[in-house]
Write a protein that holds these residues in place. Structure first.
Motif, PDB file in Angstrom:
ATOM      1  N   CYS A 231       6.851   1.028  -2.657  1.00 27.54           N
ATOM      2  CA  CYS A 231       5.522   0.422  -2.649  1.00 27.54           C
ATOM      3  C   CYS A 231       5.347  -0.319  -1.333  1.00 27.54           C
ATOM      4  O   CYS A 231       6.313  -0.554  -0.601  1.00 27.54           O
ATOM      5  N   SER A 232       4.124  -0.697  -1.045  1.00 28.42           N
ATOM      6  CA  SER A 232       3.870  -1.503   0.146  1.00 28.42           C
ATOM      7  C   SER A 232       4.105  -2.969  -0.182  1.00 28.42           C
ATOM      8  O   SER A 232       4.170  -3.373  -1.353  1.00 28.42           O
ATOM      9  N   LEU A 233       4.210  -3.784   0.840  1.00 26.88           N
ATOM     10  CA  LEU A 233       4.402  -5.218   0.642  1.00 26.88           C
ATOM     11  C   LEU A 233       3.201  -5.822  -0.078  1.00 26.88           C
ATOM     12  O   LEU A 233       3.346  -6.696  -0.943  1.00 26.88           O
ATOM     13  N   GLU A 234       2.015  -5.330   0.266  1.00 27.72           N
ATOM     14  CA  GLU A 234       0.802  -5.836  -0.363  1.00 27.72           C
ATOM     15  C   GLU A 234       0.757  -5.486  -1.851  1.00 27.72           C
ATOM     16  O   GLU A 234       0.352  -6.302  -2.684  1.00 27.72           O
ATOM     17  N   GLU A 235       1.176  -4.274  -2.177  1.00 23.60           N
ATOM     18  CA  GLU A 235       1.245  -3.885  -3.587  1.00 23.60           C
ATOM     19  C   GLU A 235       2.248  -4.756  -4.340  1.00 23.60           C
ATOM     20  O   GLU A 235       2.014  -5.179  -5.473  1.00 23.60           O
ATOM     21  N   SER A 414     -11.677   7.499  -0.964  1.00 23.58           N
ATOM     22  CA  SER A 414     -11.122   6.416  -1.791  1.00 23.58           C
ATOM     23  C   SER A 414     -10.351   5.436  -0.909  1.00 23.58           C
ATOM     24  O   SER A 414      -9.124   5.520  -0.790  1.00 23.58           O
ATOM     25  N   PRO A 415     -11.062   4.495  -0.260  1.00 20.56           N
ATOM     26  CA  PRO A 415     -10.370   3.544   0.609  1.00 20.56           C
ATOM     27  C   PRO A 415      -9.344   2.697  -0.140  1.00 20.56           C
ATOM     28  O   PRO A 415      -8.343   2.279   0.451  1.00 20.56           O
ATOM     29  N   GLU A 416      -9.568   2.434  -1.436  1.00 19.52           N
ATOM     30  CA  GLU A 416      -8.605   1.643  -2.198  1.00 19.52           C
ATOM     31  C   GLU A 416      -7.246   2.338  -2.266  1.00 19.52           C
ATOM     32  O   GLU A 416      -6.189   1.713  -2.116  1.00 19.52           O
ATOM     33  N   THR A 417      -7.288   3.667  -2.477  1.00 18.83           N
ATOM     34  CA  THR A 417      -6.037   4.430  -2.555  1.00 18.83           C
ATOM     35  C   THR A 417      -5.284   4.371  -1.232  1.00 18.83           C
ATOM     36  O   THR A 417      -4.073   4.142  -1.186  1.00 18.83           O
ATOM     37  N   TRP A 418      -6.021   4.552  -0.124  1.00 17.69           N
ATOM     38  CA  TRP A 418      -5.369   4.552   1.184  1.00 17.69           C
ATOM     39  C   TRP A 418      -4.920   3.147   1.577  1.00 17.69           C
ATOM     40  O   TRP A 418      -3.884   2.987   2.231  1.00 17.69           O
ATOM     41  N   ALA A 419      -5.663   2.134   1.158  1.00 16.53           N
ATOM     42  CA  ALA A 419      -5.244   0.759   1.448  1.00 16.53           C
ATOM     43  C   ALA A 419      -3.912   0.459   0.777  1.00 16.53           C
ATOM     44  O   ALA A 419      -3.032  -0.200   1.350  1.00 16.53           O
ATOM     45  N   GLY A 420      -3.753   0.955  -0.435  1.00 17.53           N
ATOM     46  CA  GLY A 420      -2.508   0.734  -1.158  1.00 17.53           C
ATOM     47  C   GLY A 420      -1.326   1.454  -0.559  1.00 17.53           C
ATOM     48  O   GLY A 420      -0.174   1.150  -0.866  1.00 17.53           O
ATOM     49  N   ARG A 421      -1.606   2.425   0.325  1.00 22.16           N
ATOM     50  CA  ARG A 421      -0.516   3.204   0.927  1.00 22.16           C
ATOM     51  C   ARG A 421      -0.216   2.785   2.361  1.00 22.16           C
ATOM     52  O   ARG A 421       0.597   3.421   3.035  1.00 22.16           O
ATOM     53  N   PHE A 422      -0.856   1.721   2.811  1.00 21.69           N
ATOM     54  CA  PHE A 422      -0.548   1.224   4.164  1.00 21.69           C
ATOM     55  C   PHE A 422       0.955   0.951   4.275  1.00 21.69           C
ATOM     56  O   PHE A 422       1.560   0.378   3.385  1.00 21.69           O
ATOM     57  N   GLY A 423       1.511   1.357   5.389  1.00 22.35           N
ATOM     58  CA  GLY A 423       2.930   1.130   5.605  1.00 22.35           C
ATOM     59  C   GLY A 423       3.816   2.243   5.077  1.00 22.35           C
ATOM     60  O   GLY A 423       5.029   2.214   5.262  1.00 22.35           O
ATOM     61  N   ARG A 424       3.220   3.253   4.407  1.00 23.94           N
ATOM     62  CA  ARG A 424       4.007   4.369   3.883  1.00 23.94           C
ATOM     63  C   ARG A 424       3.740   5.634   4.702  1.00 23.94           C
ATOM     64  O   ARG A 424       2.748   5.736   5.421  1.00 23.94           O
TER      65      ARG A 424
END
Length: 451
Positions: A231-235, A414-424
């Motif tokens: 997961c990302s740090l934000e998640e 779906s910007p929410e989906t891509w935001a959740g994948r930042f750093g991956r």
């Protein structure tokens, strides 16, 4: 000699099944008051009182008069009970105090009675009462004994009537007994001007004060590349807040603890990143690398940590199924404050870290730094915040601007989906798909420049 206010607590009645409620068959007065007096003991000690109890175990037999005389040398004697009568509708707390109002006992007695009534939501308001025997002395043996040895304040507290269904059910809830203990301890602290104890300490239970953006940004300021495998740090920060809220634990406290335990998710000790163990659960002194608890995914690891903290901070039952493999090993409610998580700093001698001198202070220092971190995801005045903004709070502004531009252009659905994948990592297929949509957008714009 100690200059602390000394309290003697008496759990009324012996055994675990004495005085059964006629309307709630699972309720026994003796079991309730035994649990309550232990919680009240902890709450008073946390505030700086010295506390003794009349009996060592719930089955210890002791004459009522002797229980009162056990308060010799104490400033306060409290005998805890629930009342009974033949009428279901009777529902009010009553505190019996000195028949002659010795030392103005009625003032604190009435405050306690009313507070209990407020917490329980009783039908009738709390009140005080007196009762004398045929000789003109105290009717109740415990109060007679306390007076005989010169105890200045002695009270017998009836926590409403267990012959009332609502009252018996309320008193059957462990969390409600905890509320009573805290309230009664606080009233005594106010009465005696006791200001030491909880002052300046950080409660583990409660609502988080930091945002996920603050938590992630502070961590990245110390480690730009946290070693998280799923997961990302934000998640992860969001998981701490969500799981903490579910159990009533401060998720920001748990996150600060994880930063201390993992070195800002750099690891390098017994626990490795893929174990999803963010607080060293089961990583005992002397263990080899990998010799600790392991969890199938980040959320389960966060949930286990939250549950382990709740085990130390509270005696309330878990909301979700237990995933903490060491939950049953904790002395419940032994460390309600972050500063007590190190056994060496805990008056109960228990703690997450052993000996752990200064452990809690290190966690609170990290928490304070998190709270001082400016959250860039906070919306500007009058401007609504995008739903995905908090997920990318800790990333460079140009990356967030890029996401917003692609979303507005419709290239990312779906910007929410891509935001959740930042750093991956991104797959080749995903990259080709985005480039294809971008090419189509450029071509369309070229054919219709006025649009």
């Amino acid at each position: 000699m100690s200059n602390k206010v000394k309290v003697c607590l008496d759990a009324g009645h012996v055994g675990s099944k004495y005085n059964q409620s006629p309307v709630v068959k699972t309720y026994y007065e003796s079991a309730m008051v035994w649990s309550l007096h232990l919680k009240l003991k902890a709450a008073l000690e946390a505030r700086g009182f010295e506390v003794v109890t009349t009996r060592k175990t719930i089955d210890t037999k002791m004459d009522v008069y002797d229980r009162g005389t056990a308060s010799k040398g104490c400033d306060v004697f409290l005998s805890l009970h629930s009342n009974a009568c033949g009428t279901e509708s009777v529902d009010y707390p009553v505190v019996y105090r000195a028949h002659d109002n010795l030392n103005n006992a009625d003032a604190i007695a009435l405050k306690i009675a009313k507070k209990i009534g407020e917490l329980m939501g009783t039908t009738q308001a709390g009140r005080t009462a007196t009762r004398k025997n045929s000789s003109g002395g105290e009717y109740y043996g415990v109060l007679r004994g306390a007076r005989a040895v010169g105890t200045p304040l002695y009270l017998l507290i009836e926590h409403s009537f267990h012959t009332n269904t609502a009252a018996a059910k309320w008193l059957s809830q462990d969390g409600n007994l905890e509320k009573l203990a805290e309230a009664e301890a606080e009233l005594l602290a106010e009465h005696y001007g006791v200001t030491s104890g909880t002052e300046g300490r950080t409660a583990i239970m409660g609502e988080a004060q930091a945002t996920a953006g603050q938590m992630a940004l502070f961590c990245r300021s110390k480690n730009p590349a946290p070693k998280l495998t799923a997961c990302s740090l934000e998640e992860l920060a969001e998981m701490f807040l969500e799981e903490g809220k579910a159990e009533g634990v401060r998720g920001d406290v748990a996150f600060a603890q994880s930063l201390h335990e993992t070195g800002y998710f750099k690891y390098g000790g017994i626990v490795t990143p893929e174990m999803n163990n963010f607080a060293g659960i089961g990583a005992l002194n002397g263990n080899a690398t990998g010799q600790a608890a392991s969890f199938p995914d980040p959320r389960t690891g966060v949930r286990a940590q939250i549950q382990h903290l709740k085990a130390y901070a509270s005696t309330e039952a878990l909301t979700k199924a237990c995933v903490d493999p060491r939950f049953s090993l904790v002395s419940r409610g032994s460390a309600p404050y972050v500063e007590w998580l190190g056994a060496a700093d805990n008056p109960n001698g228990k703690g997450w870290a052993v000996p752990g001198k200064g452990y809690g202070e290190k966690v609170t220092a990290l928490l304070e730094q998190i709270l001082r971190t400016e959250d860039p995801s906070s919306p500007a005045a009058g401007m609504p915040e995008p739903a995905w903004a908090k997920l990318v709070a800790g990333y460079p502004q140009y990356q967030k601007d890029g996401l917003e531009a692609l979303a507005e252009a419709g290239i990312l659905d779906s910007p929410e989906t891509w935001a959740g994948r930042f750093g991956r990592d991104m797959t080749v297929g995903e990259a080709i798909g985005i480039m294809g949509k971008l090419l189509a957008w450029i071509q369309a714009a070229g054919e219709n420049p006025a649009g």
